[in-house]
Design a protein around this motif. Sequence first.
Motif, PDB file in Angstrom:
ATOM      1  N   TRP A 108      -4.224  -8.575   5.619  1.00  0.00           N
ATOM      2  CA  TRP A 108      -4.888  -7.433   7.442  1.00  0.00           C
ATOM      3  C   TRP A 108      -4.257  -6.909   7.974  1.00  0.00           C
ATOM      4  N   LEU A 109      -4.466  -5.749   8.542  1.00  0.00           N
ATOM      5  CA  LEU A 109      -3.171  -5.614   9.410  1.00  0.00           C
ATOM      6  C   LEU A 109      -2.200  -6.215  10.631  1.00  0.00           C
ATOM      7  N   SER A 110      -2.700  -7.103  11.398  1.00  0.00           N
ATOM      8  CA  SER A 110      -1.440  -7.718  12.135  1.00  0.00           C
ATOM      9  C   SER A 110      -2.078  -8.623  12.959  1.00  0.00           C
ATOM     10  N   LEU A 111      -1.182 -10.212  12.531  1.00  0.00           N
ATOM     11  CA  LEU A 111      -1.574 -11.200  13.061  1.00  0.00           C
ATOM     12  C   LEU A 111      -2.500 -10.962  14.693  1.00  0.00           C
ATOM     13  N   CYS A 112      -2.113  -9.999  15.672  1.00  0.00           N
ATOM     14  CA  CYS A 112      -2.742  -9.374  16.397  1.00  0.00           C
ATOM     15  C   CYS A 112      -3.680  -8.260  16.197  1.00  0.00           C
ATOM     16  N   SER A 113      -5.097  -8.533  17.363  1.00  0.00           N
ATOM     17  CA  SER A 113      -5.817  -8.186  16.960  1.00  0.00           C
ATOM     18  C   SER A 113      -6.218  -6.911  18.099  1.00  0.00           C
ATOM     19  N   LEU A 124       1.463 -17.135   2.024  1.00  0.00           N
ATOM     20  CA  LEU A 124       0.147 -16.022   1.708  1.00  0.00           C
ATOM     21  C   LEU A 124      -1.299 -16.226   2.018  1.00  0.00           C
ATOM     22  N   LEU A 125      -1.599 -15.449   2.718  1.00  0.00           N
ATOM     23  CA  LEU A 125      -2.387 -15.518   3.839  1.00  0.00           C
ATOM     24  C   LEU A 125      -3.612 -15.070   3.257  1.00  0.00           C
ATOM     25  N   ARG A 126      -4.497 -14.954   2.601  1.00  0.00           N
ATOM     26  CA  ARG A 126      -5.036 -14.234   1.609  1.00  0.00           C
ATOM     27  C   ARG A 126      -6.719 -14.399   2.630  1.00  0.00           C
ATOM     28  N   SER A 127      -7.581 -13.258   3.015  1.00  0.00           N
ATOM     29  CA  SER A 127      -8.505 -12.891   3.668  1.00  0.00           C
ATOM     30  C   SER A 127      -9.587 -11.726   2.858  1.00  0.00           C
ATOM     31  N   GLY A 128      -9.091 -11.244   2.236  1.00  0.00           N
ATOM     32  CA  GLY A 128      -9.414 -10.359   1.738  1.00  0.00           C
ATOM     33  C   GLY A 128     -10.423  -9.043   2.434  1.00  0.00           C
ATOM     34  N   PHE A 129     -10.008  -9.292   3.605  1.00  0.00           N
ATOM     35  CA  PHE A 129     -10.023  -8.755   4.573  1.00  0.00           C
ATOM     36  C   PHE A 129      -9.671  -6.542   4.018  1.00  0.00           C
ATOM     37  N   GLU A 130      -8.683  -6.881   3.332  1.00  0.00           N
ATOM     38  CA  GLU A 130      -8.327  -5.240   2.990  1.00  0.00           C
ATOM     39  C   GLU A 130      -8.869  -4.629   2.182  1.00  0.00           C
ATOM     40  N   ALA A 131      -9.947  -5.538   2.052  1.00  0.00           N
ATOM     41  CA  ALA A 131     -11.554  -4.482   1.227  1.00  0.00           C
ATOM     42  C   ALA A 131     -12.218  -3.477   2.641  1.00  0.00           C
ATOM     43  N   HIS A 163       0.462  -1.546  -0.074  1.00  0.00           N
ATOM     44  CA  HIS A 163      -0.089  -0.308   0.218  1.00  0.00           C
ATOM     45  C   HIS A 163       0.582   1.312  -0.089  1.00  0.00           C
ATOM     46  N   ARG A 164       0.299   2.456  -0.892  1.00  0.00           N
ATOM     47  CA  ARG A 164       1.033   3.063  -0.570  1.00  0.00           C
ATOM     48  C   ARG A 164       0.925   3.739   0.736  1.00  0.00           C
ATOM     49  N   LEU A 165       2.585   4.432   0.793  1.00  0.00           N
ATOM     50  CA  LEU A 165       2.579   5.199   3.069  1.00  0.00           C
ATOM     51  C   LEU A 165       1.632   6.985   2.889  1.00  0.00           C
ATOM     52  N   ASP A 166       0.606   6.621   3.484  1.00  0.00           N
ATOM     53  CA  ASP A 166       0.455   8.253   3.445  1.00  0.00           C
ATOM     54  C   ASP A 166      -0.247   8.198   5.264  1.00  0.00           C
ATOM     55  N   PRO A 167       0.177   9.555   5.847  1.00  0.00           N
ATOM     56  CA  PRO A 167      -0.245   9.725   6.967  1.00  0.00           C
ATOM     57  C   PRO A 167      -1.231   9.422   7.504  1.00  0.00           C
ATOM     58  N   GLN A 168      -2.423   9.171   7.484  1.00  0.00           N
ATOM     59  CA  GLN A 168      -3.766   9.539   6.962  1.00  0.00           C
ATOM     60  C   GLN A 168      -3.990   7.757   7.445  1.00  0.00           C
ATOM     61  N   GLN A 169      -3.505   7.314   6.806  1.00  0.00           N
ATOM     62  CA  GLN A 169      -4.062   5.665   6.786  1.00  0.00           C
ATOM     63  C   GLN A 169      -3.674   4.962   7.841  1.00  0.00           C
ATOM     64  N   PRO A 170      -4.912   3.875   8.475  1.00  0.00           N
ATOM     65  CA  PRO A 170      -4.446   3.165   8.823  1.00  0.00           C
ATOM     66  C   PRO A 170      -3.061   2.407   9.939  1.00  0.00           C
ATOM     67  N   ARG A 201     -11.044   3.237   8.918  1.00  0.00           N
ATOM     68  CA  ARG A 201      -9.599   3.145   9.090  1.00  0.00           C
ATOM     69  C   ARG A 201     -10.250   2.406  10.599  1.00  0.00           C
ATOM     70  N   HIS A 202     -11.269   3.159  10.776  1.00  0.00           N
ATOM     71  CA  HIS A 202     -11.707   2.306  11.978  1.00  0.00           C
ATOM     72  C   HIS A 202     -11.978   0.990  12.193  1.00  0.00           C
ATOM     73  N   ALA A 203     -12.263   0.461  11.266  1.00  0.00           N
ATOM     74  CA  ALA A 203     -13.081  -0.607  11.419  1.00  0.00           C
ATOM     75  C   ALA A 203     -11.714  -1.463  11.420  1.00  0.00           C
ATOM     76  N   TYR A 204     -10.773  -1.174   9.934  1.00  0.00           N
ATOM     77  CA  TYR A 204      -9.425  -2.208   9.958  1.00  0.00           C
ATOM     78  C   TYR A 204      -8.648  -2.133  10.997  1.00  0.00           C
ATOM     79  N   GLU A 205      -9.065  -0.970  11.914  1.00  0.00           N
ATOM     80  CA  GLU A 205      -7.866  -1.031  12.955  1.00  0.00           C
ATOM     81  C   GLU A 205      -8.488  -1.666  14.006  1.00  0.00           C
ATOM     82  N   HIS A 206      -9.787  -1.793  14.157  1.00  0.00           N
ATOM     83  CA  HIS A 206      -9.939  -2.183  15.701  1.00  0.00           C
ATOM     84  C   HIS A 206     -11.044  -3.326  15.521  1.00  0.00           C
ATOM     85  N   ASP A 207     -11.370  -3.909  14.182  1.00  0.00           N
ATOM     86  CA  ASP A 207     -11.948  -5.003  14.280  1.00  0.00           C
ATOM     87  C   ASP A 207     -11.592  -6.351  12.897  1.00  0.00           C
TER      88      ASP A 207
END
Length: 217
Positions: free
Chosen positions: A150-155, A106-113, A3-10, A118-124
Amino acid sequence: MSHRLDPQQPAYPGSPRLRVIQQDRMSNGDPTNSRIVHLPTHFGTHVDLPDHFVEGGANMTAFDLDDFSYVAVTLVDVHVSPSSLITAESLSTVVGGAGPTSDLVLLRSGFEAHRGDRHAYEHDGPALSAEVAEWLVSGFPMMRAVAIDWLSLCSPTHFTEGADAHRTLLGRGHSVVFEDVRMSALNGRLPQRVSAFPLLVEGLDGSPVTMIGEFDD
């Protein structure tokens, strides 16, 4: 696959974000434009090195760029829902690849959709169970890396399980984990080769990466 880096991304909840500060500005009479980048090691598409979760584990000083090149790739589809814990039953299909000789899974979940929320991607986001981490280690004995979309092995919901999964996967010498990977860039195809390009800064426990998948046709 990055993903391109942006200060507002998750970013992981509570973690710092990218900051870009203007240092010199030609419109102010400076001879050049220049900026200072404050870039956390685990922001955007990035690699976790053993030192991130394993006391005394290898950090970037122990790695060369060749360590992040993979030529035997397997793709596994994973069924997830918000805040779910990925168990063995969540593993849908081994789509294809090198099987037990794989050096990258590669573990592909489709959660990147969900990345646009941002809130859902970070917290859920989902988390990987220690059970699945053990399955990966035993099923792919040549594996040097796992990558997730997805964001992290940890949620936040399943931090302890995700932390155990990290330690299982990173506690194998020079094994690494790539997180927040843009697998949609593959358009459903399986790459023959994958290379990642981190910042080779001495002592880092991880780094944002530029990740590239290659196809023979």
